[in-house]
Scaffold this active site. Structure first.
Site, PDB file in Angstrom:
ATOM      1  N   GLN A   1      55.787 -95.390  63.598  1.00  0.00           N
ATOM      2  CA  GLN A   1      55.483 -93.961  63.551  1.00  0.00           C
ATOM      3  C   GLN A   1      54.016 -93.762  63.195  1.00  0.00           C
ATOM      4  OE1 GLN A   1      58.880 -91.804  61.320  1.00  0.00           O
ATOM      5  NE2 GLN A   1      59.109 -93.951  60.802  1.00  0.00           N
ATOM      6  N   ASN A   2      53.342 -94.851  62.855  1.00  0.00           N
ATOM      7  CA  ASN A   2      51.963 -94.737  62.374  1.00  0.00           C
ATOM      8  C   ASN A   2      50.988 -94.570  63.528  1.00  0.00           C
ATOM      9  OD1 ASN A   2      53.193 -95.167  59.983  1.00  0.00           O
ATOM     10  ND2 ASN A   2      52.478 -97.266  59.704  1.00  0.00           N
TER      11      ASN A   2
ATOM     12  N   THR B   1      59.381 -96.282  55.630  1.00  0.00           N
ATOM     13  CA  THR B   1      59.498 -94.907  56.137  1.00  0.00           C
ATOM     14  C   THR B   1      60.500 -94.129  55.291  1.00  0.00           C
ATOM     15  OG1 THR B   1      60.125 -93.498  58.008  1.00  0.00           O
ATOM     16  CG2 THR B   1      61.169 -95.666  57.932  1.00  0.00           C
ATOM     17  N   SER B   2      60.180 -92.841  55.086  1.00  0.00           N
ATOM     18  CA  SER B   2      61.109 -91.991  54.327  1.00  0.00           C
ATOM     19  C   SER B   2      62.321 -91.626  55.179  1.00  0.00           C
ATOM     20  CB  SER B   2      60.394 -90.708  53.875  1.00  0.00           C
ATOM     21  OG  SER B   2      59.920 -90.011  55.009  1.00  0.00           O
TER      22      SER B   2
ATOM     23  N   HIS C   1      54.371 -91.921  67.650  1.00  0.00           N
ATOM     24  CA  HIS C   1      53.678 -90.676  67.321  1.00  0.00           C
ATOM     25  C   HIS C   1      52.219 -90.688  67.775  1.00  0.00           C
ATOM     26  CE1 HIS C   1      56.842 -89.784  63.944  1.00  0.00           C
ATOM     27  NE2 HIS C   1      57.313 -89.601  65.160  1.00  0.00           N
TER      28      HIS C   1
ATOM     29  N   ARG D   1      40.619 -87.828  58.795  1.00  0.00           N
ATOM     30  CA  ARG D   1      41.572 -88.947  58.704  1.00  0.00           C
ATOM     31  C   ARG D   1      40.960 -90.227  59.286  1.00  0.00           C
ATOM     32  NH1 ARG D   1      46.787 -86.666  59.521  1.00  0.00           N
ATOM     33  NH2 ARG D   1      47.640 -88.757  59.700  1.00  0.00           N
TER      34      ARG D   1
ATOM     35  N   CYS E   1      36.641 -83.258  78.305  1.00  0.00           N
ATOM     36  CA  CYS E   1      37.265 -84.353  79.077  1.00  0.00           C
ATOM     37  C   CYS E   1      36.257 -84.914  80.080  1.00  0.00           C
ATOM     38  CB  CYS E   1      38.495 -83.817  79.796  1.00  0.00           C
ATOM     39  SG  CYS E   1      39.231 -85.013  80.928  1.00  0.00           S
TER      40      CYS E   1
HETATM   41  C1  BJW Z   1      56.339 -98.057  50.932  1.00  0.00           C
HETATM   42  C2  BJW Z   1      55.235 -98.494  50.283  1.00  0.00           C
HETATM   43  C3  BJW Z   1      54.971 -99.849  50.390  1.00  0.00           C
HETATM   44  C4  BJW Z   1      55.304 -96.425  49.917  1.00  0.00           C
HETATM   45  N1  BJW Z   1      55.786-100.597  51.080  1.00  0.00           N
HETATM   46  N2  BJW Z   1      57.176 -98.736  51.634  1.00  0.00           N
HETATM   47  C5  BJW Z   1      66.789 -83.553  63.781  1.00  0.00           C
HETATM   48  C6  BJW Z   1      67.103 -82.987  62.558  1.00  0.00           C
HETATM   49  C7  BJW Z   1      66.171 -82.170  61.895  1.00  0.00           C
HETATM   50  C8  BJW Z   1      64.923 -81.891  62.456  1.00  0.00           C
HETATM   51  C9  BJW Z   1      64.617 -82.463  63.659  1.00  0.00           C
HETATM   52  C10 BJW Z   1      65.552 -83.263  64.312  1.00  0.00           C
HETATM   53  N3  BJW Z   1      64.980 -83.696  65.457  1.00  0.00           N
HETATM   54  C11 BJW Z   1      63.731 -83.204  65.545  1.00  0.00           C
HETATM   55  C12 BJW Z   1      63.479 -82.417  64.472  1.00  0.00           C
HETATM   56  C13 BJW Z   1      62.193 -81.681  64.185  1.00  0.00           C
HETATM   57  C14 BJW Z   1      61.104 -82.556  63.627  1.00  0.00           C
HETATM   58  C15 BJW Z   1      61.622 -83.224  62.345  1.00  0.00           C
HETATM   59  O1  BJW Z   1      62.071 -84.354  62.333  1.00  0.00           O
HETATM   60  N4  BJW Z   1      61.545 -82.521  61.234  1.00  0.00           N
HETATM   61  C16 BJW Z   1      62.047 -83.064  59.963  1.00  0.00           C
HETATM   62  C17 BJW Z   1      60.876 -83.219  58.985  1.00  0.00           C
HETATM   63  C18 BJW Z   1      63.099 -82.141  59.439  1.00  0.00           C
HETATM   64  N5  BJW Z   1      60.689 -83.542  64.616  1.00  0.00           N
HETATM   65  C19 BJW Z   1      59.764 -83.270  65.541  1.00  0.00           C
HETATM   66  O2  BJW Z   1      59.219 -82.180  65.633  1.00  0.00           O
HETATM   67  C20 BJW Z   1      59.436 -84.391  66.512  1.00  0.00           C
HETATM   68  N6  BJW Z   1      59.569 -83.987  67.864  1.00  0.00           N
HETATM   69  C21 BJW Z   1      60.762 -83.901  68.472  1.00  0.00           C
HETATM   70  O3  BJW Z   1      61.799 -84.154  67.874  1.00  0.00           O
HETATM   71  O4  BJW Z   1      60.725 -83.569  69.812  1.00  0.00           O
HETATM   72  C22 BJW Z   1      61.970 -83.596  70.556  1.00  0.00           C
HETATM   73  C23 BJW Z   1      62.303 -84.986  71.110  1.00  0.00           C
HETATM   74  C24 BJW Z   1      63.539 -85.537  70.817  1.00  0.00           C
HETATM   75  C25 BJW Z   1      63.862 -86.804  71.360  1.00  0.00           C
HETATM   76  C26 BJW Z   1      62.956 -87.489  72.129  1.00  0.00           C
HETATM   77  C27 BJW Z   1      61.716 -86.933  72.376  1.00  0.00           C
HETATM   78  C28 BJW Z   1      61.401 -85.673  71.858  1.00  0.00           C
HETATM   79  C29 BJW Z   1      57.990 -84.786  66.342  1.00  0.00           C
HETATM   80  C30 BJW Z   1      57.722 -85.412  65.031  1.00  0.00           C
HETATM   81  C31 BJW Z   1      56.242 -85.792  64.927  1.00  0.00           C
HETATM   82  C32 BJW Z   1      55.897 -86.185  63.527  1.00  0.00           C
HETATM   83  N7  BJW Z   1      54.506 -86.287  63.407  1.00  0.00           N
HETATM   84  C33 BJW Z   1      53.957 -86.718  62.137  1.00  0.00           C
HETATM   85  C34 BJW Z   1      52.496 -86.293  62.088  1.00  0.00           C
HETATM   86  C35 BJW Z   1      51.632 -87.135  63.046  1.00  0.00           C
HETATM   87  C36 BJW Z   1      50.233 -86.676  63.023  1.00  0.00           C
HETATM   88  C37 BJW Z   1      49.608 -86.841  61.659  1.00  0.00           C
HETATM   89  O5  BJW Z   1      49.494 -87.986  61.206  1.00  0.00           O
HETATM   90  O6  BJW Z   1      49.216 -85.846  61.053  1.00  0.00           O
HETATM   91  O7  BJW Z   1      54.109 -88.120  61.980  1.00  0.00           O
HETATM   92  S1  BJW Z   1      54.810 -86.082  60.724  1.00  0.00           S
HETATM   93  C38 BJW Z   1      54.571 -87.471  59.699  1.00  0.00           C
HETATM   94  O8  BJW Z   1      55.882 -87.962  59.309  1.00  0.00           O
HETATM   95  C39 BJW Z   1      53.940 -88.535  60.602  1.00  0.00           C
HETATM   96  C40 BJW Z   1      54.799 -89.726  60.296  1.00  0.00           C
HETATM   97  O9  BJW Z   1      54.757 -90.645  61.382  1.00  0.00           O
HETATM   98  C41 BJW Z   1      56.165 -89.141  60.060  1.00  0.00           C
HETATM   99  C42 BJW Z   1      57.090 -90.023  59.288  1.00  0.00           C
HETATM  100  O10 BJW Z   1      56.628 -90.264  58.010  1.00  0.00           O
HETATM  101  P1  BJW Z   1      56.833 -91.683  57.338  1.00  0.00           P
HETATM  102  O11 BJW Z   1      56.126 -92.706  58.151  1.00  0.00           O
HETATM  103  O12 BJW Z   1      58.255 -91.904  57.088  1.00  0.00           O
HETATM  104  O13 BJW Z   1      55.989 -91.521  55.988  1.00  0.00           O
HETATM  105  P2  BJW Z   1      56.414 -90.833  54.601  1.00  0.00           P
HETATM  106  O14 BJW Z   1      55.173 -90.528  53.876  1.00  0.00           O
HETATM  107  O15 BJW Z   1      57.376 -89.748  54.801  1.00  0.00           O
HETATM  108  O16 BJW Z   1      57.202 -91.990  53.831  1.00  0.00           O
HETATM  109  C43 BJW Z   1      56.547 -93.152  53.358  1.00  0.00           C
HETATM  110  C44 BJW Z   1      57.582 -94.108  52.860  1.00  0.00           C
HETATM  111  O17 BJW Z   1      56.938 -95.333  52.515  1.00  0.00           O
HETATM  112  C45 BJW Z   1      58.330 -93.624  51.590  1.00  0.00           C
HETATM  113  O18 BJW Z   1      59.728 -93.850  51.764  1.00  0.00           O
HETATM  114  C46 BJW Z   1      57.793 -94.552  50.486  1.00  0.00           C
HETATM  115  O19 BJW Z   1      58.762 -94.862  49.482  1.00  0.00           O
HETATM  116  C47 BJW Z   1      57.451 -95.780  51.283  1.00  0.00           C
HETATM  117  N8  BJW Z   1      56.427 -96.626  50.711  1.00  0.00           N
HETATM  118  N9  BJW Z   1      54.625 -97.366  49.639  1.00  0.00           N
HETATM  119  C48 BJW Z   1      56.878-100.045  51.702  1.00  0.00           C
HETATM  120  N10 BJW Z   1      53.897-100.366  49.745  1.00  0.00           N
END
Ligand code: BJW
Length: 250
Positions: free
Chosen positions: A108-109, A196-197, A126, A77, A155
């Site tokens: 989130q990036n 963000t999705s 993140h 990456r 480390c």
């Molecule tokens: C455009 C465009 C253009 C295209 N212009 N737009 C509640 C309910 C259900 C589940 C959970 C919940 N709470 C927690 C959970 C579990 C889980 C979770 O959410 N799961 C769901 C998937 C169901 N969450 C966790 O495990 C998190 N931890 C946690 O909750 O701990 C407890 C806690 C609570 C409170 C405080 C503190 C702690 C951790 C989540 C970590 C996510 N990590 C990732 C990976 C990072 C490492 C890596 O890069 O590999 O982060 S997952 C991945 O998704 C990455 C992103 O940051 C994240 C979000 O994705 P994003 O940014 O929305 O991207 P996409 O691809 O999904 O969407 C792109 C969007 O752009 C689309 O809409 C397009 O249309 C649009 N787009 N071109 C503007 N030109």
């Protein structure tokens, strides 16, 4: 309920942009898409690497099971990110720092492109792909300074293995960073949700915090998301086109 998605800002939004003092922005992968950074989900597809869905390779369980594979994935990456530069959306948001009395940019990036565009104090919910964190003493190191190619890196403080300093599925967000983002969301007048999705929590819950506290919430995305129906306004378009347009009155 918002009206139908628009391509230009409403009169109300233009007025709010003129008068708002405290603005909160949440960004996701879509804001970096026009820089060439792949998003995670799109067109019903989810990212896959070497046959593994990213929810598997980017998970706490994988750090336990196969840390070298996690490093291989993030080295790949970082290699791809090395070529990517901030786009007009990152640059517009960096200029917004001087436009409003208070601007909070939470992302989130993990790509560091907001900082590369000149944004200061970005809340990286993140983590950051350019940083490593020690599994034992939690010391952090900039991978560009660390220089060593050993995987996992040792480390410099205690010699134990390090991991990428990113928040994987099943892990806690950095509590201080999330708490500050939630506090600023609860205190803003105008909230933008860009690229963000809105599927991954708790980040996806920040716009709802802003709205409950009375903020006007605007989504910028070419596609609808689960948040679209609860935003005050949806600007349907690419961040690199819409965000600069909002600087000139929309
Ligand atoms: C455009 C465009 C253009 C295209 N212009 N737009 C509640 C309910 C259900 C589940 C959970 C919940 N709470 C927690 C959970 C579990 C889980 C979770 O959410 N799961 C769901 C998937 C169901 N969450 C966790 O495990 C998190 N931890 C946690 O909750 O701990 C407890 C806690 C609570 C409170 C405080 C503190 C702690 C951790 C989540 C970590 C996510 N990590 C990732 C990976 C990072 C490492 C890596 O890069 O590999 O982060 S997952 C991945 O998704 C990455 C992103 O940051 C994240 C979000 O994705 P994003 O940014 O929305 O991207 P996409 O691809 O999904 O969407 C792109 C969007 O752009 C689309 O809409 C397009 O249309 C649009 N787009 N071109 C503007 N030109």
């Amino acid at each position: 309920m918002p009206g139908p998605p628009q391509h230009v800002a409403s009169v109300e939004l233009r007025e709010r942009l003129r008068s708002a003092r405290r603005v909160f922005v949440l960004t996701g992968a879509g804001v970096s898409a026009e820089s060439g950074v792949p998003t995670f989900r799109g067109g019903g597809q989810s990212a896959v690497w070497k046959g593994m869905p990213f929810e598997v390779i980017s998970s706490a369980a994988m750090v336990e099971r196969d840390l070298p594979a996690v490093w291989e994935w993030f080295d790949y990456r970082r290699g791809a990110l090395g070529e990517c530069r901030p786009n007009p959306a990152h640059l517009a948001l960096a200029r917004w720092q001087d436009r409003f009395e208070s601007l909070t940019l939470a992302t989130q990036n993990i790509d560091g492109l907001h900082a590369a565009a000149g944004s200061r104090g970005v809340l990286e919910l993140h983590g950051n792909v350019w940083t490593a964190r020690c599994l034992r003493c939690a010391a952090r190191e900039d991978l560009r300074r660390l220089g060593q190619r050993e995987r996992p890196p040792a480390c410099p403080a205690c010699g134990d293995p390090m991991r990428p300093d990113v928040v994987l599925f099943g892990e806690m967000l950095p509590m201080d960073v999330y708490a500050l983002a939630a506090e600023r969301a609860a205190d803003c007048e105008l909230c933008f949700v860009v690229g963000t999705s809105a599927l991954v929590y708790p980040a996806a819950g920040l716009p709802a915090i802003a709205r409950r506290a009375g903020a006007y919430v605007v989504e910028v995305n070419p596609e609808p998301t689960p948040l679209s129906g609860v935003c005050d306004e949806v600007l349907q378009g690419r961040a690199g086109e819409v965000m600069p347009m909002l600087e000139t009155g929309g």
